[in-house]
Design a protein around this motif. Sequence first.
Motif, PDB file in Angstrom:
ATOM      1  N   PHE A 110       0.810  -1.214   0.000  1.00 30.79           N
ATOM      2  CA  PHE A 110       0.000   0.000   0.000  1.00 30.79           C
ATOM      3  C   PHE A 110       0.843   1.263   0.000  1.00 30.79           C
ATOM      4  CE2 PHE A 110      -4.330  -1.442   0.713  1.00 30.79           C
ATOM      5  CZ  PHE A 110      -4.156  -2.725   1.166  1.00 30.79           C
ATOM      6  N   GLY A 111       0.297   2.325  -0.574  1.00 32.22           N
ATOM      7  CA  GLY A 111       0.834   3.661  -0.389  1.00 32.22           C
ATOM      8  C   GLY A 111       0.352   4.229   0.938  1.00 32.22           C
ATOM      9  N   SER A 112       0.795   5.440   1.250  1.00 36.34           N
ATOM     10  CA  SER A 112       0.476   6.047   2.551  1.00 36.34           C
ATOM     11  C   SER A 112      -0.892   6.708   2.590  1.00 36.34           C
ATOM     12  CB  SER A 112       1.549   7.066   2.928  1.00 36.34           C
ATOM     13  OG  SER A 112       1.658   8.045   1.907  1.00 36.34           O
ATOM     14  N   GLY A 113      -1.539   6.826   1.447  1.00 37.37           N
ATOM     15  CA  GLY A 113      -2.913   7.309   1.431  1.00 37.37           C
ATOM     16  C   GLY A 113      -3.060   8.786   1.133  1.00 37.37           C
ATOM     17  N   THR A 114      -4.232   9.151   0.622  1.00 41.50           N
ATOM     18  CA  THR A 114      -4.632  10.539   0.389  1.00 41.50           C
ATOM     19  C   THR A 114      -5.996  10.748   1.035  1.00 41.50           C
ATOM     20  OG1 THR A 114      -3.450  10.727  -1.715  1.00 41.50           O
ATOM     21  CG2 THR A 114      -5.259  12.274  -1.327  1.00 41.50           C
ATOM     22  N   ARG A 115      -6.067  11.742   1.902  1.00 43.37           N
ATOM     23  CA  ARG A 115      -7.361  12.055   2.519  1.00 43.37           C
ATOM     24  C   ARG A 115      -8.110  13.017   1.622  1.00 43.37           C
ATOM     25  NH1 ARG A 115      -9.354  11.098   7.229  1.00 43.37           N
ATOM     26  NH2 ARG A 115      -7.304  10.558   8.099  1.00 43.37           N
ATOM     27  N   LEU A 116      -9.285  12.611   1.153  1.00 40.62           N
ATOM     28  CA  LEU A 116     -10.093  13.441   0.271  1.00 40.62           C
ATOM     29  C   LEU A 116     -11.232  14.074   1.048  1.00 40.62           C
ATOM     30  CD1 LEU A 116     -10.766  14.420  -2.613  1.00 40.62           C
ATOM     31  CD2 LEU A 116     -12.243  12.411  -2.820  1.00 40.62           C
ATOM     32  N   GLN A 117     -11.303  15.379   0.970  1.00 43.10           N
ATOM     33  CA  GLN A 117     -12.437  16.115   1.543  1.00 43.10           C
ATOM     34  C   GLN A 117     -13.319  16.593   0.405  1.00 43.10           C
ATOM     35  OE1 GLN A 117     -10.458  19.178   3.816  1.00 43.10           O
ATOM     36  NE2 GLN A 117     -10.440  17.910   5.659  1.00 43.10           N
ATOM     37  N   VAL A 118     -14.620  16.519   0.590  1.00 44.09           N
ATOM     38  CA  VAL A 118     -15.569  16.990  -0.409  1.00 44.09           C
ATOM     39  C   VAL A 118     -16.362  18.132   0.212  1.00 44.09           C
ATOM     40  CG1 VAL A 118     -17.473  16.383  -1.932  1.00 44.09           C
ATOM     41  CG2 VAL A 118     -15.698  14.687  -1.418  1.00 44.09           C
TER      42      VAL A 118
ATOM     43  N   MET B  32      -4.290 -15.643   3.737  1.00 46.62           N
ATOM     44  CA  MET B  32      -4.716 -14.687   4.753  1.00 46.62           C
ATOM     45  C   MET B  32      -3.537 -13.817   5.158  1.00 46.62           C
ATOM     46  SD  MET B  32      -7.395 -16.885   7.084  1.00 46.62           S
ATOM     47  CE  MET B  32      -8.119 -15.411   7.813  1.00 46.62           C
ATOM     48  N   TYR B  33      -3.861 -12.612   5.643  1.00 43.45           N
ATOM     49  CA  TYR B  33      -2.843 -11.602   5.906  1.00 43.45           C
ATOM     50  C   TYR B  33      -3.197 -10.830   7.170  1.00 43.45           C
ATOM     51  CZ  TYR B  33      -2.977 -12.343   0.840  1.00 43.45           C
ATOM     52  OH  TYR B  33      -3.040 -12.905  -0.411  1.00 43.45           O
ATOM     53  N   TRP B  34      -2.167 -10.334   7.825  1.00 46.02           N
ATOM     54  CA  TRP B  34      -2.327  -9.347   8.885  1.00 46.02           C
ATOM     55  C   TRP B  34      -1.548  -8.089   8.514  1.00 46.02           C
ATOM     56  CZ3 TRP B  34      -5.573  -8.746  12.721  1.00 46.02           C
ATOM     57  CH2 TRP B  34      -6.199  -9.854  13.280  1.00 46.02           C
ATOM     58  N   TYR B  35      -2.252  -6.962   8.613  1.00 47.95           N
ATOM     59  CA  TYR B  35      -1.646  -5.662   8.364  1.00 47.95           C
ATOM     60  C   TYR B  35      -1.825  -4.798   9.615  1.00 47.95           C
ATOM     61  CZ  TYR B  35      -1.658  -6.482   3.263  1.00 47.95           C
ATOM     62  OH  TYR B  35      -1.436  -6.954   2.000  1.00 47.95           O
ATOM     63  N   ARG B  36      -0.951  -3.815   9.755  1.00 44.36           N
ATOM     64  CA  ARG B  36      -1.162  -2.765  10.743  1.00 44.36           C
ATOM     65  C   ARG B  36      -1.183  -1.421  10.023  1.00 44.36           C
ATOM     66  NH1 ARG B  36       3.516  -1.888  15.033  1.00 44.36           N
ATOM     67  NH2 ARG B  36       2.614   0.213  15.030  1.00 44.36           N
ATOM     68  N   GLN B  37      -2.014  -0.526  10.549  1.00 41.10           N
ATOM     69  CA  GLN B  37      -2.138   0.807   9.982  1.00 41.10           C
ATOM     70  C   GLN B  37      -1.912   1.832  11.075  1.00 41.10           C
ATOM     71  OE1 GLN B  37      -6.021   1.953   8.502  1.00 41.10           O
ATOM     72  NE2 GLN B  37      -5.168   3.555   7.215  1.00 41.10           N
ATOM     73  N   LEU B  43      -1.216   0.673   5.022  1.00 41.00           N
ATOM     74  CA  LEU B  43      -1.175  -0.617   5.707  1.00 41.00           C
ATOM     75  C   LEU B  43       0.163  -1.298   5.439  1.00 41.00           C
ATOM     76  CD1 LEU B  43      -4.271   0.081   5.279  1.00 41.00           C
ATOM     77  CD2 LEU B  43      -4.642  -2.392   5.410  1.00 41.00           C
ATOM     78  N   LYS B  44       0.748  -1.826   6.502  1.00 39.12           N
ATOM     79  CA  LYS B  44       2.018  -2.551   6.381  1.00 39.12           C
ATOM     80  C   LYS B  44       1.803  -4.011   6.768  1.00 39.12           C
ATOM     81  CE  LYS B  44       5.056   1.402   7.118  1.00 39.12           C
ATOM     82  NZ  LYS B  44       5.475   1.432   5.701  1.00 39.12           N
ATOM     83  N   LEU B  45       2.373  -4.915   5.988  1.00 39.31           N
ATOM     84  CA  LEU B  45       2.162  -6.351   6.170  1.00 39.31           C
ATOM     85  C   LEU B  45       2.974  -6.873   7.346  1.00 39.31           C
ATOM     86  CD1 LEU B  45       0.821  -8.890   4.896  1.00 39.31           C
ATOM     87  CD2 LEU B  45       2.957  -9.207   3.622  1.00 39.31           C
ATOM     88  N   TYR B  89      -5.296  -2.796  13.431  1.00 35.16           N
ATOM     89  CA  TYR B  89      -4.876  -4.051  12.817  1.00 35.16           C
ATOM     90  C   TYR B  89      -5.982  -4.582  11.909  1.00 35.16           C
ATOM     91  CZ  TYR B  89      -1.006  -3.982  16.065  1.00 35.16           C
ATOM     92  OH  TYR B  89       0.126  -3.619  16.743  1.00 35.16           O
ATOM     93  N   PHE B  90      -5.593  -4.920  10.695  1.00 31.23           N
ATOM     94  CA  PHE B  90      -6.533  -5.471   9.728  1.00 31.23           C
ATOM     95  C   PHE B  90      -6.124  -6.880   9.335  1.00 31.23           C
ATOM     96  CE2 PHE B  90      -9.298  -2.014   8.616  1.00 31.23           C
ATOM     97  CZ  PHE B  90      -8.574  -0.880   8.917  1.00 31.23           C
ATOM     98  N   CYS B  91      -7.104  -7.730   9.296  1.00 28.21           N
ATOM     99  CA  CYS B  91      -6.943  -9.063   8.747  1.00 28.21           C
ATOM    100  C   CYS B  91      -7.607  -9.075   7.371  1.00 28.21           C
ATOM    101  CB  CYS B  91      -7.603 -10.089   9.669  1.00 28.21           C
ATOM    102  SG  CYS B  91      -7.472 -11.788   9.119  1.00 28.21           S
ATOM    103  N   ALA B  92      -7.026  -9.820   6.450  1.00 30.33           N
ATOM    104  CA  ALA B  92      -7.594  -9.909   5.110  1.00 30.33           C
ATOM    105  C   ALA B  92      -7.410 -11.320   4.579  1.00 30.33           C
ATOM    106  CB  ALA B  92      -6.938  -8.901   4.169  1.00 30.33           C
TER     107      ALA B  92
END
Lengths: 120, 114
Positions: A110-118, B32-37, B43-45, B89-92
């Motif tokens: 994943f990337g670090s994300g973008t917070r979108l406000q509308v 299955m996966y565990w991530y933390r945010q 999210l990091k694995l 923590y996210f499970c997927a």
Amino acid sequence: AQTVTQSQPEMSVQEAETVTLSCTYDTSESDYYLFWYKQPPSRQMILVIRQEAYKQQNATENRFSVNFQKAAKSFSLKISDSQLGDAAMYFCAYRSAFGPRDTGRRALTFGSGTRLQVQP
Amino acid sequence: NAGVTQTPKFHILKIGQSMTLQCTQDMNHNYMYWYRQDPGMGLKLIYYSVGAGITDKGEVPNGYNVSRSTTEDFPLRLELAAPSQTSVYFCASSDVDRGFPGYTFGSGTRLTVV
């Protein structure tokens, strides 16, 4: 290892307008998948749109479309006719198109994300 | 409803304590996966599993352990909790060994270590 970069921590758009969220990625692979996920305050991860790297045609899902530039390793998300319900965090994600014995590459990066406000 | 179920949704843990985050899926997914945010981050694995009895480390495994005794369950164990483990923590889980992959995420566990 692959990396995904979202350079816009926050974006704002007026209701009914169009906004584009940027995503770039770094990979040496030629075949892979790209995703955009939406995360509203409920924390649920919702798939918005996805793209296969070997397909040149840009994916579209209703008001959501992507601009996939493989040579530039860019995968931007365009939201048309923005609605209040579009306000959320948006994550760009990458996954390898692995071989049958390559068990370690099925996870999303994943990337670090973008917070979108509308704005109404 | 079919999907990935995580429990608990919220928890406060004291430094040095241990706990297990539960994750169950009813879609017969092998992966299955565990991530933390962390706040404001992606999210990091932490760990992943490709089937019952098979697990491996992801990007940030230190301080965590997993097991996969059945296809359905993939618990995440925190040993000797530290403030740095405060996170969501996210499970997927995912399907489709070949072709376009589909991922299903749980609703997350917000963990605070104090």
